[in-house]
Design an enzyme around this catalytic site. Sequence first.
Site, PDB file in Angstrom:
ATOM      1  N   ARG A 374      71.177  19.439  49.264  1.00  0.00           N
ATOM      2  CA  ARG A 374      72.473  19.819  48.719  1.00  0.00           C
ATOM      3  C   ARG A 374      73.285  18.603  48.290  1.00  0.00           C
ATOM      4  NH1 ARG A 374      76.035  24.001  52.141  1.00  0.00           N
ATOM      5  NH2 ARG A 374      75.993  22.264  53.594  1.00  0.00           N
ATOM      6  N   VAL A 496      75.602  29.320  44.124  1.00  0.00           N
ATOM      7  CA  VAL A 496      74.358  29.101  44.871  1.00  0.00           C
ATOM      8  C   VAL A 496      74.507  27.997  45.918  1.00  0.00           C
ATOM      9  CG1 VAL A 496      72.964  29.901  42.934  1.00  0.00           C
ATOM     10  CG2 VAL A 496      73.486  27.469  43.135  1.00  0.00           C
ATOM     11  N   GLU A 497      73.523  27.936  46.830  1.00  0.00           N
ATOM     12  CA  GLU A 497      73.474  26.954  47.927  1.00  0.00           C
ATOM     13  C   GLU A 497      74.749  26.946  48.757  1.00  0.00           C
ATOM     14  OE1 GLU A 497      72.073  23.035  47.116  1.00  0.00           O
ATOM     15  OE2 GLU A 497      70.334  23.728  45.986  1.00  0.00           O
ATOM     16  N   GLY A 498      75.270  28.104  49.057  1.00  0.00           N
ATOM     17  CA  GLY A 498      76.506  28.225  49.818  1.00  0.00           C
ATOM     18  C   GLY A 498      77.666  28.392  48.870  1.00  0.00           C
TER      19      GLY A 498
END
Length: 817
Positions: A374, A496-498
Amino acid sequence: MTLLFIVALIALLSVASYHRASWNTCVGIAAVTLVVGTFAGAFGLIAWVLFLAVVLPLSLTNIRQQYIVAPLFKTFKKITPTMSETEKSAIDAGTTWWEADLFCGNPDWKKLHNYPKPRLSLEEQAFLDGPVETVCAMLDDWKATHELTDLPPEVWQYLKDNKFFAMIIKKQYGGLEFSAFAQSCVLQKLTSKSTLLSSIVGVPNSLGPGELLQHYGTTEQKNYYLPRLAKGEEIPCFALTSPEAGSDASSIPDFGIVCKGEWEGKETLGIRLTWNKRYITLAPVATVLGLAFKLRDPDALLGDKVELGITCALIPTTTPGVKIGRRHFPLNVPFQNGPTQGNEVFVPIDFIIGGPKMAGQGWRMLVECLSVGRAITLPSNSTGGIKTLALASGAYSRIRRQFRLPIGQMEGIEEALAKLAGYAYSSDAAVSMSTGAVDLGEKPSVVSAILKYHLTEQMRTSTIHAMDIHGGKGICLGPNNYLGRGYQGAPIAITVEGANILTRNMIIYGQGAIRCHPFVLAELNACNIADKQEALDSFDKSLMGHIGFTISNLVRTKWLALTGARFTKVPFDDETAVFYRNAARYSASLALMSDICMAVFGGSLKRKERISARLGDLLSYLYLVSATLKRYNDEGRQKEDLPFVQWSCQEHLYLCQRALADLINNMPSAALRGALKVLLFPFGRPVRKPTDELEHKLAHLLQVPNSSRDRLASYIYLKDEPLSLIGKQEQTLKDILAIEPLFDKVCRAKGEKLPFMQLDKVAAMGLEAGILTEAEAEKLAAVEIKRLAVINVDDFDPSELVAGQAARPAIKDADAA
């Protein structure tokens, strides 16, 4: 005399607290002051009684623990909210780095500047100059996004052949084994050409089977899969999220049951899996499926534990029962993304990543890898996009004219350009510093959350500013529109990704407060120690340190607020000194306000998401300021770049100040709000937004070639070739600046200010009047063709648009079916 000694004692203790002196040192200072004061006649018996009444209970461990700490510990355990296993895994994952210094209220700037500047190896630079440039030149982004809704087959093959999907795989398995910084540079350049291209390359090099295998896989799994992934023989995807578990991915309903079944004609210990996943990037083309699920062992085939927890497995998509669904269509950025399902799919137990011993360890595996991935993929893609928007908008603003002057000279356009320039500089600084941390061996979970949220938000904001500048050029989709797809797709990175709301309101400070605070994690861990005395000893030590830490930050905050941090030691006594000082001041304010919020809200702070978000904002903006200052120093403190530094630091310190003010205004007590305003802002808010004059300088730097602009353009694809819209526009900018003297020459000779258009006619006019040579007239006419190509927009035959509309009912009918 007594008053003088009391003032002296307070002053000495304040100085000691400011410098974080120990309890014994402070007691010694107080005792010496009392002794001297007693001989001077300022203190008597009452003063000594008060001194001993305070010092003895706090200094004698048994008394302190029995009568003070033990009751506090009992209350602390009652009000502290329980922490789930998934929360504990997230807290324990990763490492703390520079953000911990900022959180503690006394950042060591020398330490920051001693971190090495990340650099590319010769091999990494050659890859950027070779294969990356080549694949950028190969891709027609409009054709890929509008006609094919995918990369062309030859581009897919080139990516596989040149190991674009193997940047994180070690060389022993045939991968490139690039540094995190090199991965970032590659993704930035790919993004500058196509967000579709960078998305497809980014995902396998982020959280996915390759990363998980290298860290946790068995020797057999590594030897089989990693070489195949490196060669592109396998296309991986990782299935985590589902309709029922998006941001709360730990609540996945997908499950597996440990059991015996038949595999390749033999009875085998394995798992019977059922799952329903959505939003899975590369799923429609994947050959190997990474799957996260909750594993149960009801028959105790692996041990005596029934609920083993989240587990990760690798499953070939050709396995009977594995279903790969149709594609999702994410906002006209058609990277391969889609659902996958399975119902009671049996696979051997050895398909678990890391083998049976890693059963139930999936969530920790994921959050540890995510803390690295991330920090690279989405921040790098965002940074590449922001830098590209800044350069393109600057060039367009200088080329496009209205009211007989370049639009970039209009103050409204200047304001938008300045924000693009400032964001481009600071985002590049942040991603460079953070990938450098990864290459130093850090797994910066808090930093990765900061970057994910703020850089994707800056990308979205930058896209809006660029669209405003381009006007009609930006809103008309077509082969010559380099903004439209990025504008449409901006929410993808936000989601996306949190999701960003989750990341800002819960993750940044939620992880930061516990991981970065020097005492909170130890206090929480004390609650889980079984031995009562050992738990009390641990809590006692942490609590005493915490109290001293809070007092120190209280003194530091008040002193820095009263003096404007003028006496704070800074590494450079130049134009940047004020930024170091203000950052130190707000770092102390963050540390103090964090403890105040913990005391005021207690366990409910976990649910006070907006309070948590503002505390996270304070940490985030300080991190961005730090990265900006480090970049300026790493690049040799180039004076020409100072406007970028000034804008970025002023903007983020101003936002930091606003977050602090909003935090104070939302304290529950009017008395507390009043006291905090006096404490933190005794003379008002000191930081002002960037001035119009500063933004004028930034806007100008974007509109003409110069060394600062070149540094801003690092790792951006600007080659002047047929499929490079930005590259062709950059060349047009240079050509227009080169022929402007010829245009002015004609205007002067004619005695009038001609509009800067129809340059071919101006060229003919100048040639006929003998003002221009034939070669000069040809140059002027040639540039007119390029100028029109920049400002004109695409148009279509109506039948092309009707055909696009006609395809939609079929898709709808298919969904209904």
